[in-house]
Design an enzyme around this catalytic site. Sequence first.
Site, short mmCIF file in Angstrom:
data_model
loop_
_atom_site.label_atom_id
_atom_site.label_comp_id
_atom_site.label_asym_id
_atom_site.label_seq_id
_atom_site.Cartn_x
_atom_site.Cartn_y
_atom_site.Cartn_z
N HIS A 25 32.17 13.37 -54.51
CA HIS A 25 32.35 14.62 -53.75
C HIS A 25 31.06 15.43 -53.55
O HIS A 25 30.88 16.51 -54.09
CB HIS A 25 33.51 15.49 -54.24
CG HIS A 25 33.71 15.59 -55.73
ND1 HIS A 25 32.79 16.09 -56.57
CD2 HIS A 25 34.77 15.27 -56.50
CE1 HIS A 25 33.26 16.09 -57.79
NE2 HIS A 25 34.44 15.59 -57.78
N HIS A 79 41.54 14.58 -69.65
CA HIS A 79 41.19 15.31 -68.42
C HIS A 79 42.05 14.80 -67.27
O HIS A 79 42.25 13.59 -67.12
CB HIS A 79 39.70 15.07 -68.15
CG HIS A 79 39.12 15.79 -66.97
ND1 HIS A 79 39.66 16.92 -66.41
CD2 HIS A 79 38.00 15.52 -66.25
CE1 HIS A 79 38.90 17.31 -65.40
NE2 HIS A 79 37.89 16.48 -65.27
N GLU A 81 41.37 15.07 -63.96
CA GLU A 81 40.74 14.62 -62.72
C GLU A 81 40.94 13.11 -62.54
O GLU A 81 40.89 12.33 -63.49
CB GLU A 81 39.25 15.00 -62.68
CG GLU A 81 38.71 14.88 -61.26
CD GLU A 81 37.35 15.57 -61.02
OE1 GLU A 81 36.69 15.96 -62.00
OE2 GLU A 81 36.98 15.70 -59.85
N ASP A 83 39.40 10.54 -61.57
CA ASP A 83 38.52 9.45 -62.02
C ASP A 83 38.88 9.00 -63.43
O ASP A 83 38.49 7.92 -63.86
CB ASP A 83 37.02 9.83 -61.91
CG ASP A 83 36.70 11.21 -62.44
OD1 ASP A 83 37.61 12.03 -62.62
OD2 ASP A 83 35.50 11.47 -62.68
N HIS A 146 35.36 19.67 -67.48
CA HIS A 146 34.85 20.33 -66.30
C HIS A 146 35.95 21.00 -65.47
O HIS A 146 35.65 21.61 -64.43
CB HIS A 146 34.05 19.26 -65.53
CG HIS A 146 34.23 19.08 -64.09
ND1 HIS A 146 34.88 18.05 -63.49
CD2 HIS A 146 33.79 19.89 -63.10
CE1 HIS A 146 34.82 18.17 -62.19
NE2 HIS A 146 34.17 19.26 -61.92
N ASP A 165 34.03 14.33 -69.71
CA ASP A 165 32.93 14.59 -68.77
C ASP A 165 31.64 15.06 -69.47
O ASP A 165 30.53 14.78 -69.00
CB ASP A 165 33.33 15.66 -67.75
CG ASP A 165 34.14 15.09 -66.59
OD1 ASP A 165 34.11 13.87 -66.38
OD2 ASP A 165 34.81 15.88 -65.89
N TYR A 193 23.78 14.97 -63.50
CA TYR A 193 25.22 15.18 -63.73
C TYR A 193 25.48 16.63 -64.17
O TYR A 193 26.38 17.30 -63.66
CB TYR A 193 25.71 14.19 -64.80
CG TYR A 193 27.19 14.20 -64.99
CD1 TYR A 193 28.01 13.36 -64.24
CD2 TYR A 193 27.79 15.04 -65.92
CE1 TYR A 193 29.39 13.38 -64.41
CE2 TYR A 193 29.15 15.07 -66.08
CZ TYR A 193 29.95 14.23 -65.33
OH TYR A 193 31.31 14.26 -65.50
N HIS A 224 31.84 8.86 -68.62
CA HIS A 224 30.95 8.32 -67.58
C HIS A 224 29.66 7.87 -68.24
O HIS A 224 29.06 8.61 -69.04
CB HIS A 224 30.59 9.39 -66.55
CG HIS A 224 31.74 9.89 -65.74
ND1 HIS A 224 32.45 9.10 -64.86
CD2 HIS A 224 32.29 11.12 -65.65
CE1 HIS A 224 33.39 9.82 -64.27
NE2 HIS A 224 33.33 11.05 -64.74
FE1 FEO Z 1 35.94 16.04 -64.02
FE2 FEO Z 1 34.81 12.78 -64.45
O1 FEO Z 1 35.96 14.18 -63.89
#
Ligand code: FEO
Length: 395
Positions: A25, A79, A81, A83, A146, A165, A193, A224
């Site tokens: 994004h 989380h 989100e 991903d 996040h 994250d 990041y 990640h």
């Molecule tokens: Fe806030 Fe890696 O997602």
Amino acid sequence: MLEAHEIKPNVYWVGALDWNERLFHGYTTERGITYNAYLIMDEKVTLIDTVKEKFSQDLLARVSQVVDPAKIDYVISNHVEMDHSGALPAVAAACKNATFLCTTKAKEEFAHHFQEAGIDFQAVKTGDTLNIGERTLTFVETPMVHWPDNMVTYDEFDKILFSNDAFGQHFASSQRFDVDVDLCEVMKQARKYYANIVQPYGMQASKALEVVKGLSLEMIAPSHGIIWTEHIPQILEAYAQWTSNKKVDKAAIIYDSMWGSTEKIAKAICEGFIQAGLDARYFDIKATHESDIVAYTLDAKYIAVGSPTLNMKMMPNIAMFLTYQNGLSPRNADRVGLAFGSYGWAPVGPNAVQKELEGAGYKLPQETITLNWRPTQEDLDTIQEKAFHLAQAQE
Ligand code: FEO
């Protein structure tokens, strides 16, 4: 056949490597992305986080190398989100006996994301623990790192923090640990990041950092990138600096130019800053992506932004940059801004930049530098001198 990678006895990485993803994004991911999920084989089999939906089968294939997914007892979602949660419907279908755990906020959000999957989440909060056999897992909510729903999971037995994250980097690699990759590149990606994802929530991240500092740690396993082991002190120190919002004597000059006049001004400003002793560089917005520029400007004390006038506006690329950078809510109170640009009929572009910088809270001790048509060498010398004095005056 995809493998599960054992990162500690009976703890496995079962995530996905997204080598081809180049945009998250609005943030360029030139080194690809990983979505890290972890499987703990104890009396109760536990999966921590999942992956992006399109890698659901990769996750289940890696899990299946260790255990039948139907035998998973707990799925912990740190989380919401997508991903990290996109594979939850596939996981729920394969793990019929699992109990799903997340924060109260995440439970509310999941109700919107996965209405059709019919997953019955149980909410946990800071300090709650889950005994899975030899191990007891502890949950700590880390709201806004996040999203509002975030938490981290600490495994005291293995001394692993599953940090989601936080401490992540968009860095796909065949290796799993910090000691097996180029640390400079990983730190560069961790900084990018932080600047692009975590920066708006620096205050919350600094609180989370305090919690982390109190833990006995052998691994920080984010969702990640690579897992921190030997270099835990380096990433914690970097987060301490980034969350402190301390600025250093560094300058970025960001500009767009139509026929080269605004570019000449940018170079003169840069030279003035350098001669005043700053670490300065300029960025043509057409040559460097805004997500790389904000990684550079994260701790820069001086930011100069230039645009000529185009159709009685600033240049669209500069408007985009300012929108992107201001959206990251950088702390600008101790930051010096400078607007500049050339114009033909009216200095609308540079003045619009000035308004944006004012609105974002920069100090603007030097009036906007505007120049009609092409600068002469004398003009450029004067501009260089102004930049020099601007930097000197802040000492
Ligand atoms: Fe806030 Fe890696 O997602």
